[in-house]
Design a protein around this motif. Structure first.
Motif, PDB file in Angstrom:
ATOM      1  N   GLN A  68      40.023  40.324  32.289  1.00 12.53           N
ATOM      2  CA  GLN A  68      38.929  39.302  31.335  1.00 12.53           C
ATOM      3  C   GLN A  68      39.461  37.947  31.803  1.00 12.53           C
ATOM      4  O   GLN A  68      38.631  37.036  31.600  1.00 12.53           O
ATOM      5  N   ALA A  69      40.765  37.736  32.287  1.00 16.27           N
ATOM      6  CA  ALA A  69      41.133  36.143  32.663  1.00 16.27           C
ATOM      7  C   ALA A  69      40.617  35.581  34.208  1.00 16.27           C
ATOM      8  O   ALA A  69      40.742  34.717  34.418  1.00 16.27           O
ATOM      9  N   ILE A  70      39.958  36.677  34.737  1.00 17.58           N
ATOM     10  CA  ILE A  70      39.355  36.228  35.888  1.00 17.58           C
ATOM     11  C   ILE A  70      37.806  35.809  36.098  1.00 17.58           C
ATOM     12  O   ILE A  70      36.868  36.639  35.375  1.00 17.58           O
ATOM     13  N   PRO A  71      37.604  34.785  36.634  1.00  9.06           N
ATOM     14  CA  PRO A  71      36.195  34.442  36.877  1.00  9.06           C
ATOM     15  C   PRO A  71      35.361  35.605  37.574  1.00  9.06           C
ATOM     16  O   PRO A  71      35.823  36.212  38.403  1.00  9.06           O
ATOM     17  N   GLU A  72      33.849  35.607  37.430  1.00 12.32           N
ATOM     18  CA  GLU A  72      33.375  36.679  38.179  1.00 12.32           C
ATOM     19  C   GLU A  72      33.145  36.466  39.551  1.00 12.32           C
ATOM     20  O   GLU A  72      33.554  37.375  40.248  1.00 12.32           O
ATOM     21  N   LEU A  73      32.985  35.250  40.172  1.00 11.01           N
ATOM     22  CA  LEU A  73      33.163  35.274  41.666  1.00 11.01           C
ATOM     23  C   LEU A  73      34.485  34.247  42.017  1.00 11.01           C
ATOM     24  O   LEU A  73      35.144  33.629  41.357  1.00 11.01           O
ATOM     25  N   ASP A  74      34.774  34.352  43.269  1.00  8.96           N
ATOM     26  CA  ASP A  74      36.192  33.705  43.907  1.00  8.96           C
ATOM     27  C   ASP A  74      35.532  32.391  44.171  1.00  8.96           C
ATOM     28  O   ASP A  74      35.376  32.125  45.565  1.00  8.96           O
ATOM     29  N   GLU A  75      35.586  31.455  43.365  1.00  7.99           N
ATOM     30  CA  GLU A  75      35.194  30.096  43.645  1.00  7.99           C
ATOM     31  C   GLU A  75      36.554  29.252  43.948  1.00  7.99           C
ATOM     32  O   GLU A  75      36.385  28.131  44.589  1.00  7.99           O
ATOM     33  N   SER A  76      37.803  29.820  44.195  1.00 14.82           N
ATOM     34  CA  SER A  76      39.036  29.373  44.572  1.00 14.82           C
ATOM     35  C   SER A  76      39.165  29.258  45.961  1.00 14.82           C
ATOM     36  O   SER A  76      39.811  28.501  46.698  1.00 14.82           O
ATOM     37  N   TRP A  77      38.561  30.284  46.584  1.00 17.08           N
ATOM     38  CA  TRP A  77      38.806  30.496  48.205  1.00 17.08           C
ATOM     39  C   TRP A  77      37.972  29.667  49.126  1.00 17.08           C
ATOM     40  O   TRP A  77      36.905  29.298  48.752  1.00 17.08           O
ATOM     41  N   THR A  78      38.785  28.916  49.956  1.00 19.60           N
ATOM     42  CA  THR A  78      37.997  28.000  50.920  1.00 19.60           C
ATOM     43  C   THR A  78      38.435  28.304  52.326  1.00 19.60           C
ATOM     44  O   THR A  78      39.051  28.966  52.418  1.00 19.60           O
ATOM     45  N   GLU A  79      37.726  27.616  53.319  1.00 24.55           N
ATOM     46  CA  GLU A  79      38.203  28.039  54.521  1.00 24.55           C
ATOM     47  C   GLU A  79      39.532  27.296  54.925  1.00 24.55           C
ATOM     48  O   GLU A  79      39.904  27.455  56.112  1.00 24.55           O
ATOM     49  N   GLU A  80      39.972  26.455  54.175  1.00 22.39           N
ATOM     50  CA  GLU A  80      41.285  25.791  54.418  1.00 22.39           C
ATOM     51  C   GLU A  80      42.557  26.427  53.811  1.00 22.39           C
ATOM     52  O   GLU A  80      42.452  27.001  52.688  1.00 22.39           O
ATOM     53  N   LEU A  81      43.403  26.627  54.580  1.00 21.54           N
ATOM     54  CA  LEU A  81      44.572  27.316  53.997  1.00 21.54           C
ATOM     55  C   LEU A  81      45.359  26.552  52.798  1.00 21.54           C
ATOM     56  O   LEU A  81      45.458  25.398  52.837  1.00 21.54           O
ATOM     57  N   GLU A  82      45.596  27.370  51.753  1.00 20.69           N
ATOM     58  CA  GLU A  82      46.071  26.847  50.562  1.00 20.69           C
ATOM     59  C   GLU A  82      47.735  26.047  50.992  1.00 20.69           C
ATOM     60  O   GLU A  82      48.288  26.838  51.927  1.00 20.69           O
ATOM     61  N   SER A  83      47.901  24.987  50.580  1.00 22.14           N
ATOM     62  CA  SER A  83      49.205  24.361  50.833  1.00 22.14           C
ATOM     63  C   SER A  83      50.523  25.048  50.186  1.00 22.14           C
ATOM     64  O   SER A  83      50.235  25.778  49.196  1.00 22.14           O
ATOM     65  N   ARG A  84      51.650  24.950  50.371  1.00 22.93           N
ATOM     66  CA  ARG A  84      52.780  25.770  50.176  1.00 22.93           C
ATOM     67  C   ARG A  84      52.950  25.121  48.936  1.00 22.93           C
ATOM     68  O   ARG A  84      53.311  26.055  47.737  1.00 22.93           O
ATOM     69  N   ARG A 125      39.136  37.502  47.039  1.00 24.08           N
ATOM     70  CA  ARG A 125      39.006  38.792  46.286  1.00 24.08           C
ATOM     71  C   ARG A 125      37.568  39.089  46.068  1.00 24.08           C
ATOM     72  O   ARG A 125      36.687  38.469  46.392  1.00 24.08           O
ATOM     73  N   ARG A 126      37.232  40.323  45.522  1.00 18.94           N
ATOM     74  CA  ARG A 126      35.867  40.688  45.186  1.00 18.94           C
ATOM     75  C   ARG A 126      35.508  40.088  44.090  1.00 18.94           C
ATOM     76  O   ARG A 126      36.409  39.369  43.351  1.00 18.94           O
ATOM     77  N   PRO A 127      34.167  40.216  43.553  1.00 19.74           N
ATOM     78  CA  PRO A 127      33.829  39.873  42.312  1.00 19.74           C
ATOM     79  C   PRO A 127      34.448  40.709  41.187  1.00 19.74           C
ATOM     80  O   PRO A 127      34.688  41.832  41.464  1.00 19.74           O
ATOM     81  N   ARG A 128      34.722  40.047  40.108  1.00 21.26           N
ATOM     82  CA  ARG A 128      35.110  40.711  38.999  1.00 21.26           C
ATOM     83  C   ARG A 128      34.344  41.940  38.608  1.00 21.26           C
ATOM     84  O   ARG A 128      35.051  43.027  38.478  1.00 21.26           O
ATOM     85  N   SER A 129      33.176  41.959  38.610  1.00 18.48           N
ATOM     86  CA  SER A 129      32.181  43.261  38.332  1.00 18.48           C
ATOM     87  C   SER A 129      32.813  44.357  39.325  1.00 18.48           C
ATOM     88  O   SER A 129      32.767  45.353  38.930  1.00 18.48           O
ATOM     89  N   ASP A 130      32.847  44.189  40.521  1.00 13.66           N
ATOM     90  CA  ASP A 130      33.090  45.273  41.488  1.00 13.66           C
ATOM     91  C   ASP A 130      34.670  45.385  41.264  1.00 13.66           C
ATOM     92  O   ASP A 130      35.006  46.643  41.304  1.00 13.66           O
ATOM     93  N   LEU A 131      35.662  44.833  40.631  1.00 12.91           N
ATOM     94  CA  LEU A 131      36.903  45.115  40.711  1.00 12.91           C
ATOM     95  C   LEU A 131      36.944  46.039  39.240  1.00 12.91           C
ATOM     96  O   LEU A 131      37.534  46.844  39.473  1.00 12.91           O
ATOM     97  N   VAL A 132      35.987  45.599  38.291  1.00  9.20           N
ATOM     98  CA  VAL A 132      36.138  46.651  37.058  1.00  9.20           C
ATOM     99  C   VAL A 132      35.626  47.913  37.295  1.00  9.20           C
ATOM    100  O   VAL A 132      36.045  48.822  36.683  1.00  9.20           O
ATOM    101  N   GLN A 133      34.610  47.903  38.260  1.00  8.50           N
ATOM    102  CA  GLN A 133      34.219  49.222  38.754  1.00  8.50           C
ATOM    103  C   GLN A 133      35.070  50.206  39.563  1.00  8.50           C
ATOM    104  O   GLN A 133      35.323  51.266  39.406  1.00  8.50           O
ATOM    105  N   LYS A 134      36.056  49.337  40.490  1.00  4.77           N
ATOM    106  CA  LYS A 134      36.951  50.156  41.195  1.00  4.77           C
ATOM    107  C   LYS A 134      38.185  50.569  40.559  1.00  4.77           C
ATOM    108  O   LYS A 134      38.796  51.292  40.834  1.00  4.77           O
TER     109      LYS A 134
END
Length: 344
Positions: free
Chosen positions: A216-232, A200-209
């Motif tokens: 409010q419940a979303i962190p500014e940066l997408d720190e949960s995304w990694t190069e590994e695919l999330e498990s089922r 996802r985009r940074p929260r500040s970008d989403l707020v503008q878009k």
């Protein structure tokens, strides 16, 4: 004592005429309670009326809880009171996005998951936007369904889901009240990792878009995304937490817009989620006409209507898998016949 609506209906449709009448009265009372609780469902009301007239049991669809398991509701088992009262939830998958065309066509043709993933990677794009077709799909859905009674719109924080939500059910105003009723939460984002369309985009970008949404419940940066695919397992658990969050909100009529992958993993793969089929069989249905399985993956911009309820897992024993966590609530999602007029 409250039971899931489908259990009442099956009891009425399979019993003797006298027992059916008694059970039908309980359905009618249950439907009245739902109306009093501001949970409109024309499907349930119509089923109740049909059940009161029933003297012979018509063909019913089984309640399906997973891709490989089919069970019938056991109406002889006592049900506990709901832990989280039922509410009406309309679930929509986003319209076609940049990474979808080739991958979705191959999936419909029966390709393996690895090939599906490969094609998405070829067409990958960061926080993929809707295609022109996706925009048209969402606008068509808006024209087809009247969603004026929706009290809360919930979306994945990915742009394709937010845009779909705005097209299917546009914001009525830009007030703070409207903003609180359009909430993006991380629980419902697509299977995370590996693909840029899942980042996802940074929260500040989403707020503008999307200024009319609450982030409010979303962190500014997408720190949960990694190069590994999330498990089922991790993805389905995240979706389960999202459903619990929806059940805990005060609104009774909810529109949820998210993604095909997380819907598939959550509805068909979480041990504490029970998917039920409460759809009516239409008088126009023929024996040869194929009825969509409730476990089938959502198509782009497909809308399905559910009554969802939370139960204490210690007392819920109706179709629950052995792997269920007894310390967590059970969530039932009963798909009902899609209302012809969703502005009830």
């Amino acid at each position: 004592m409250i039971r899931p609506p489908l259990a009442f209906i099956q009891m009425a449709l399979s019993a003797s005429p006298s027992a059916a009448a008694a059970a039908a009265q309980r359905i009618h009372h249950h439907a009245s309670n739902l109306r009093t609780a501001s949970l409109p469902s024309s499907a349930l009301r119509q089923q109740a009326e049909e059940a009161m007239k029933a003297t012979t049991p018509p063909k019913r669809h089984a309640s399906i809880i997973s891709e490989n398991t089919t069970v019938e509701n056991d109406t002889n088992k006592p049900m506990p009171e709901p832990l989280l009262p039922p509410k009406r939830v309309l679930i929509v998958r986003h319209g076609q996005a940049q990474h979808n065309p080739r991958a979705e066509a191959a999936r419909e043709a029966g390709c393996a998951f690895d090939e599906f993933l490969r094609l998405m990677e070829l067409d990958d794009a960061h926080d993929a936007e809707l295609t022109d077709l996706g925009e048209n799909q969402a606008q068509t859905a808006r024209e087809r369904y009247a969603l004026s009674d929706v009290e809360l719109v919930v979306s994945s924080p990915l742009s394709r889901a937010l845009r779909t939500a705005d097209l299917v059910h546009p914001p009525s105003e830009s007030s703070e009240s409207a903003k609180r009723r359009r909430i993006a939460i991380e629980h419902f984002r697509e299977i995370n990792g590996k693909l840029l369309n899942a980042q996802r985009r940074p929260r500040s970008d989403l707020v503008q878009k999307f200024p009319h949404w609450c982030f409010q419940a979303i962190p500014e940066l997408d720190e949960s995304w990694t190069e590994e695919l999330e498990s089922r397992e991790d993805c389905s658990e995240r979706g389960y937490r999202g459903l619990l969050w929806v059940l805990q909100q005060p609104e009774q009529n909810v529109l949820l817009v998210c993604h095909g992958g997380i819907l598939n993993y959550t509805l068909n793969g979480h041990a504490n989620v029970v998917l039920l089929d409460g759809r009516r069989q239409s008088n126009t249905d023929s024996e040869s006409e194929e009825v969509r399985c409730v476990t089938k993956r959502f198509g782009n911009c497909e809308l399905r209507e559910f009554v969802i309820t939370g139960w204490d897992s210690a007392g819920y024993n109706n179709g629950l898998s052995n792997g269920a966590n007894q310390l967590e609530p059970v969530i039932t999602l009963e798909e009902v016949t899609l209302s012809q007029d969703l502005s009830l």
